[in-house]
Design a protein around this motif. Structure first.
Motif, PDB file in Angstrom:
ATOM      1  N   TRP A 156      56.026  34.430  10.969  1.00 40.94           N
ATOM      2  CA  TRP A 156      56.970  35.521  10.692  1.00 40.94           C
ATOM      3  C   TRP A 156      57.354  36.247  11.976  1.00 40.94           C
ATOM      4  CZ3 TRP A 156      52.487  34.649   7.832  1.00 40.94           C
ATOM      5  CH2 TRP A 156      52.706  34.178   6.525  1.00 40.94           C
ATOM      6  N   HIS A 171      58.752  39.472   4.596  1.00 44.97           N
ATOM      7  CA  HIS A 171      58.720  38.770   3.313  1.00 44.97           C
ATOM      8  C   HIS A 171      58.461  39.796   2.209  1.00 44.97           C
ATOM      9  CE1 HIS A 171      54.150  37.857   4.238  1.00 44.97           C
ATOM     10  NE2 HIS A 171      54.487  39.102   4.442  1.00 44.97           N
ATOM     11  N   SER A 173      56.088  39.587   0.079  1.00 41.18           N
ATOM     12  CA  SER A 173      54.668  39.548  -0.320  1.00 41.18           C
ATOM     13  C   SER A 173      53.939  40.893  -0.265  1.00 41.18           C
ATOM     14  CB  SER A 173      53.927  38.493   0.510  1.00 41.18           C
ATOM     15  OG  SER A 173      54.551  37.236   0.362  1.00 41.18           O
ATOM     16  N   GLN A 176      53.233  42.638  -3.447  1.00 40.49           N
ATOM     17  CA  GLN A 176      52.092  42.250  -4.293  1.00 40.49           C
ATOM     18  C   GLN A 176      51.009  43.322  -4.252  1.00 40.49           C
ATOM     19  OE1 GLN A 176      50.301  38.409  -3.815  1.00 40.49           O
ATOM     20  NE2 GLN A 176      52.220  37.391  -3.248  1.00 40.49           N
ATOM     21  N   ARG A 198      63.907  38.993   9.644  1.00 37.91           N
ATOM     22  CA  ARG A 198      63.133  38.259  10.657  1.00 37.91           C
ATOM     23  C   ARG A 198      63.918  38.138  11.945  1.00 37.91           C
ATOM     24  NH1 ARG A 198      60.332  33.382   7.226  1.00 37.91           N
ATOM     25  NH2 ARG A 198      59.568  34.742   5.563  1.00 37.91           N
ATOM     26  N   GLN A 212      64.453  37.503  -0.825  1.00 38.79           N
ATOM     27  CA  GLN A 212      63.373  36.693  -1.384  1.00 38.79           C
ATOM     28  C   GLN A 212      63.110  37.203  -2.794  1.00 38.79           C
ATOM     29  OE1 GLN A 212      59.739  36.743   0.931  1.00 38.79           O
ATOM     30  NE2 GLN A 212      60.368  34.963   2.137  1.00 38.79           N
ATOM     31  N   GLU A 214      59.744  37.320  -4.897  1.00 40.28           N
ATOM     32  CA  GLU A 214      58.307  37.083  -4.962  1.00 40.28           C
ATOM     33  C   GLU A 214      57.907  37.111  -6.433  1.00 40.28           C
ATOM     34  OE1 GLU A 214      56.794  37.161  -1.927  1.00 40.28           O
ATOM     35  OE2 GLU A 214      54.688  37.005  -2.512  1.00 40.28           O
ATOM     36  N   PHE A 252      49.157  29.071   3.198  1.00 38.09           N
ATOM     37  CA  PHE A 252      49.559  30.464   3.415  1.00 38.09           C
ATOM     38  C   PHE A 252      48.271  31.289   3.445  1.00 38.09           C
ATOM     39  CE2 PHE A 252      53.179  28.570   1.173  1.00 38.09           C
ATOM     40  CZ  PHE A 252      54.199  28.877   2.050  1.00 38.09           C
ATOM     41  N   PHE A 254      47.641  34.144   2.319  1.00 38.22           N
ATOM     42  CA  PHE A 254      47.378  35.001   1.150  1.00 38.22           C
ATOM     43  C   PHE A 254      47.180  34.230  -0.141  1.00 38.22           C
ATOM     44  CE2 PHE A 254      51.868  34.267   1.073  1.00 38.22           C
ATOM     45  CZ  PHE A 254      52.289  34.525   2.382  1.00 38.22           C
ATOM     46  N   THR A 255      47.188  32.909  -0.067  1.00 38.89           N
ATOM     47  CA  THR A 255      46.916  32.101  -1.261  1.00 38.89           C
ATOM     48  C   THR A 255      45.913  31.007  -0.927  1.00 38.89           C
ATOM     49  OG1 THR A 255      48.962  30.923  -0.722  1.00 38.89           O
ATOM     50  CG2 THR A 255      49.036  32.406  -2.607  1.00 38.89           C
ATOM     51  N   GLY A 286      57.425  28.783  -1.749  1.00 39.35           N
ATOM     52  CA  GLY A 286      56.014  28.678  -1.424  1.00 39.35           C
ATOM     53  C   GLY A 286      55.232  29.312  -2.568  1.00 39.35           C
ATOM     54  N   SER A 287      53.993  28.867  -2.754  1.00 40.61           N
ATOM     55  CA  SER A 287      53.240  29.418  -3.887  1.00 40.61           C
ATOM     56  C   SER A 287      51.755  29.166  -3.709  1.00 40.61           C
ATOM     57  CB  SER A 287      53.715  28.777  -5.191  1.00 40.61           C
ATOM     58  OG  SER A 287      53.340  27.415  -5.197  1.00 40.61           O
ATOM     59  N   GLY A 288      50.980  29.671  -4.639  1.00 40.83           N
ATOM     60  CA  GLY A 288      49.545  29.413  -4.593  1.00 40.83           C
ATOM     61  C   GLY A 288      48.773  30.374  -5.489  1.00 40.83           C
ATOM     62  N   ALA A 309      50.878  33.368  -7.287  1.00 42.41           N
ATOM     63  CA  ALA A 309      52.009  34.026  -6.625  1.00 42.41           C
ATOM     64  C   ALA A 309      52.961  32.970  -6.103  1.00 42.41           C
ATOM     65  CB  ALA A 309      51.519  34.899  -5.475  1.00 42.41           C
ATOM     66  N   PHE A 310      54.186  33.393  -5.930  1.00 40.80           N
ATOM     67  CA  PHE A 310      55.170  32.489  -5.308  1.00 40.80           C
ATOM     68  C   PHE A 310      56.219  33.318  -4.608  1.00 40.80           C
ATOM     69  CE2 PHE A 310      56.358  33.191  -9.747  1.00 40.80           C
ATOM     70  CZ  PHE A 310      57.641  33.700  -9.623  1.00 40.80           C
ATOM     71  N   GLY A 311      56.951  32.667  -3.714  1.00 36.56           N
ATOM     72  CA  GLY A 311      58.042  33.355  -3.024  1.00 36.56           C
ATOM     73  C   GLY A 311      59.174  32.368  -2.827  1.00 36.56           C
TER      74      GLY A 311
HETATM   75  N1  DAH Z   1      55.725  35.093   1.838  1.00 34.59           N
HETATM   76  C1  DAH Z   1      55.976  33.696   2.129  1.00 34.59           C
HETATM   77  C2  DAH Z   1      57.059  33.592   3.191  1.00 34.59           C
HETATM   78  O1  DAH Z   1      57.826  34.455   3.338  1.00 34.59           O
HETATM   79  C3  DAH Z   1      56.418  32.962   0.893  1.00 34.59           C
HETATM   80  C4  DAH Z   1      55.308  32.841  -0.080  1.00 34.59           C
HETATM   81  C5  DAH Z   1      54.465  31.768  -0.052  1.00 34.59           C
HETATM   82  C6  DAH Z   1      55.084  33.832  -1.017  1.00 34.59           C
HETATM   83  C7  DAH Z   1      53.425  31.620  -0.929  1.00 34.59           C
HETATM   84  C8  DAH Z   1      54.031  33.712  -1.914  1.00 34.59           C
HETATM   85  C9  DAH Z   1      53.204  32.602  -1.852  1.00 34.59           C
HETATM   86  O2  DAH Z   1      53.761  34.634  -2.836  1.00 34.59           O
HETATM   87  O3  DAH Z   1      52.184  32.480  -2.752  1.00 34.59           O
HETATM   88  O4  DAH Z   1      57.089  32.599   3.879  1.00 34.59           O
END
Ligand code: DAH
Length: 341
Positions: A156, A171, A173, A176, A198, A212, A214, A252, A254-255, A286-288, A309-311
């Protein structure tokens, strides 16, 4: 008296000839057809006549009256037409010119896509949670398990402000953490949409600002299969029932575990083409599973609760759906582009 009626007829019709305006016409009407006009006086006094005279005078009187009324109505119409003609030819305003079309506003393509995304997640029970665009380093990174000087920060490129630790979010995130701290210990199902920033070299695929969306679900027994099933359903709803989602292991901070979400290429159907760079797949999110450290930072005990979570990037989704080849179009404000949606 018959002669008198004939004289009335002649003078009144002659007078009507020279009437050219509304006011003169009204004066004419009062003079010749009004209650006190000679004609009306004669008609009103019929009762005073002898029985012999009455029918002939009455008949003739009525004839004259009908004649004058008709002449009056014709004159009203003639004046109306003349007035219209006058305003058409003499006025500075040409009322026959077609009007200038009013430019119709519409929603920005990014907004349209965002609303489509909201609707799909709403149907699956996710509500919109708004978080801030300006964040602290703590929320944007540290609470998401990205310590200072950790190499993962390279993912980032950040806009810093002159206030130490205050940055533009890179992002969505960090939302969250805000959502978890607000709702803990209740279960959560939210999406967090909004602009991210960014410090990028702007190109056809990279912008310094973009949206984004999220997603966050926290509760007891939230599992990886829930995440996969939910995202696969989202892919089908946004891109069409014939699309397939693919989940790829990724990283990532955070996941854990983390995945990248792909959809089979909308353009070639997975055969391989320039849009999917001959891979057959397009990356959309992205997710996890929410990292235990992140859950704890949000106030949830990771031994009891879990979450996914996902983004995702709505502009990227819009580009794939509409075949847009350059992300810079979104914020260039060129109406030739915006007007197509
Ligand atoms: N925050 C990440 C980004 O900006 C995207 C992302 C990935 C968000 C995985 C999520 C996650 O919540 O679980 O690249």
């Amino acid at each position: 008296m018959i002669d008198q009626l004939t004289a009335i007829q002649q003078t009144s019709l002659a007078a009507l000839q020279s009437v050219t305006g509304k006011e003169a016409l009204e004066a004419w009407r009062v003079e010749y057809l009004g209650k006190k006009s000679p004609l009306m006086t004669i008609l009103g006094d019929l009762g005073k006549l002898s029985k012999e005279e009455r029918p002939a005078i009455g008949k003739r009187g009525n004839e004259v009256k009908v004649l004058l009324e008709k002449a009056y109505a014709d004159k009203v119409e003639a004046l109306r037409k003349a007035e219209l003609q006058h305003s058409l030819t003499a006025g500075a305003l040409d009322v026959t010119l077609p009007g200038r079309p009013i430019v119709r506003g519409r929603l920005h393509p990014a907004t349209q896509t965002l609303r489509e995304i909201y609707a799909i997640w709403a149907e699956m029970g996710f509500q919109v949670y708004r978080a801030r665009d300006v964040e602290t380093d703590e929320y944007n990174f540290e609470l998401l398990n990205i310590p200072k000087h950790h190499p993962a920060r390279d993912m980032w490129d950040t806009f810093y402000t002159t206030t130490p630790n205050v940055i533009l979010r890179t992002h969505t995130s960090p939302g969250q953490i805000h959502a978890m701290r607000e709702y803990c210990p209740q279960p959560i199902r939210v999406i967090l949409p909004g602009m991210c920033y960014r410090y990028e070299q702007i190109s056809a695929s990279k912008e310094i600002q973009f949206n984004q969306v999220e997603g966050l679900a926290v509760g007891k027994n939230v599992r990886m299969t829930d995440l996969i099933g939910t995202l696969a359903e989202f892919v089908r709803r946004i891109f069409g029932p014939e699309r397939t989602a693919r989940f790829r292991a990724s990283y990532f901070p955070f996941t854990e575990p983390s995945m990248e979400v792909d959809v089979d290429c909308i353009v070639c159907g997975g055969q391989g083409c320039a849009v999917c760079k001959y891979t057959g797949w397009l990356e959309i999110a992205g997710s996890g599973m929410v990292h235990p450290i992140v859950l704890r930072n949000g106030g949830y005990d990771p031994s009891i609760y879990s979450g996914f979570a996902f983004g995702m990037g709505p502009e990227r989704i819009a580009m794939l759906k509409h075949g847009i080849t350059d992300i810079r179009y979104f914020w260039q404000n060129d109406l030739r582009f915006l007007g197509q949606f």
